[in-house]
Enzyme design. Sequence first.
Site, PDB file in Angstrom:
ATOM      1  N   GLY A 187       2.179  -6.374   6.987  1.00 19.87           N
ATOM      2  CA  GLY A 187       1.238  -6.521   6.722  1.00 19.87           C
ATOM      3  C   GLY A 187      -0.172  -7.352   6.893  1.00 19.87           C
TER       4      GLY A 187
ATOM      5  CD  GLU B 132       3.997  -1.892  13.575  1.00 18.29           C
ATOM      6  OE1 GLU B 132       2.751  -1.455  13.894  1.00 18.29           O
ATOM      7  OE2 GLU B 132       4.549  -1.785  14.304  1.00 18.29           O
TER       8      GLU B 132
ATOM      9  CB  CYS C 184      -2.772   0.237   8.371  1.00 18.63           C
ATOM     10  SG  CYS C 184      -1.067   0.952   8.665  1.00 18.63           S
TER      11      CYS C 184
ATOM     12  CB  THR D 204       0.547 -12.439   5.864  1.00 17.52           C
ATOM     13  OG1 THR D 204       0.024 -12.156   5.097  1.00 17.52           O
ATOM     14  CG2 THR D 204       2.614 -12.639   5.592  1.00 17.52           C
TER      15      THR D 204
ATOM     16  CG  ASN E  51      -0.386  -0.087   2.620  1.00 19.19           C
ATOM     17  OD1 ASN E  51       0.909  -0.338   2.444  1.00 19.19           O
ATOM     18  ND2 ASN E  51      -0.559   0.848   3.224  1.00 19.19           N
TER      19      ASN E  51
ATOM     20  CD  GLU F  79       7.527  -1.128  12.176  1.00 15.61           C
ATOM     21  OE1 GLU F  79       6.634  -0.138  11.333  1.00 15.61           O
ATOM     22  OE2 GLU F  79       8.040  -1.897  11.353  1.00 15.61           O
TER      23      GLU F  79
END
Length: 481
Positions: free
Chosen positions: A227, A249, A283, A231, A151, A461
């Site tokens: 992602g 994340e 996101c 996943t 994205n 992060e």
Amino acid sequence: MQKILNYINGTYCDPHSDEWLDNYDPSKGEVYSRIANSNSEDVEKAYEAAKAAFPSWSNTTIEERSRIMLRIASLIEDNLDGLAEAEAKDNGKPLSLAKAMDIPRASSNFRFFAHAITQFNSEAYESVGLNSMNYTLRQPLGVVGCISPWNLPLYLLSWKIAPAIAAGNTVVAKPSEVTPMTAFLLGEICSEAGLPKGVLNIVHGTGPSAGQAIIAHPHIKAISFTGGTKTGEHIARTAAPMFKKLSLELGGKNPNLIFADCDYDKMLEVTVRSSFANQGQICLCGSRIFVERSIYEQFKTDFVAKVSALKVGDPFDEETNLGALVSKAHLEKVESYIKIAEDEGGKILFGGNRVKVDGHENGYYLQPTVIEVFDDQCRVNQEEIFGPVVTVMPFETEEQALQMANNVKYGLSSTLWTNDLNRTMRLSKELEAGIVWVNTWLNRDLRTPFGGMKDSGVGREGGFEALRFFTEAKNVCIEYE
Ligand code: NDP
């Protein structure tokens, strides 16, 4: 047709298999380049290069690492137009957005961590009365893996690579196979900036092949992943038995809580942006909009009026507000949720249909879509759609708003619109989200912790959090006489 090669040990190279995947321009629905379909052999080659580079890079002075990273940042800026065009073509996003956000942000990620590493410190404790002194060594981990989504391709890849190399690690990275182009171009920039060979290695290909080889590699010490939640779950399951450090994340289903006492005009303008920026494929987009009952009808009218004025079109057209969705599969997934919403009794207030763009008839365009829902537990209100689709629903009380906001498995971000300070303080504490924006959205200071609660991820992060993640803390205790 242009080939997107792996970047290993400072050199572009073909994949071991000599197999290639199609890379699509989503604005036209056409293949325009071919990507290396890498496998575990390529990942091994990248790992070996990273391993060989580690002793020297981890002993390179902070000043020198910082200097090289600042050069990378400047070169990204110098190539702003070319990189933004590549991003828009590869991803389908408006060129104006790539120019204003994606590429400048990729540059500032390198610049920020180039500076941050010069200020990163560790603590020391004198154990008074015990004649001993403790200090903490913060040492790089070794070879680390960075896996990023489609994205915000260069923006999110650089958000991982920059702190990793700043802290002295060497990297094996895999961008999404759906949007590999700017990561490919980054290789050249790193070489030109003088990044030593093997410090950054970029392997292209699919998640199940190249990605899997990274996460399952026994000597890759940490995985920084952005992602989808599914996943992320798979990565955690694979990496946990090897005790890799993990930063995950993941997805979001972010609430916007709009109270009647807010600055209405500002709220309206920002809510349109937080709903549909990057075709809703961020996101952090606010996909569930809860509005206080007293302004609900007015909000629906005004919001729909503004949304219907958005232009869906060619990413390269300056007038375009929403470009193409990233892929045909994604377009179909988003459309399937619009159908689910209708089946669940939701009311489409605007949108819901594909858009035919002149000269781009096969592109993946969808109208921005606003759905009124009547049950906050319905699927479109609970599952991440990750496209230009938002739901709206009224609430009666602050308690109800909070309950609906938190009643979801995700916890990435939330946005609160109110001018009541007491309410701001109360709700900021109670909202289950890694970020609470009050009267703003996507307002980012890179020093702040970034990440999600619940199924939106593990770890943080940003700022020193990222440098802590990419280092191992070692306590050294010295007793003296
Ligand atoms: P995916 O989870 O499908 O893919 C993300 C990355 O993981 C891609 O590079 C993908 O490769 C790779 N991958 C897939 N399978 C594996 C595997 N078995 N092992 C290792 N790597 C693998 O997400 P999307 O690319 O579809 O991105 C959208 C998602 O990302 C959304 O859920 C969104 O919310 C989330 N996201 C979260 C953010 C956050 O900060 N919390 C920010 C931005 C997005 P490939 O694509 O080549 O298959």
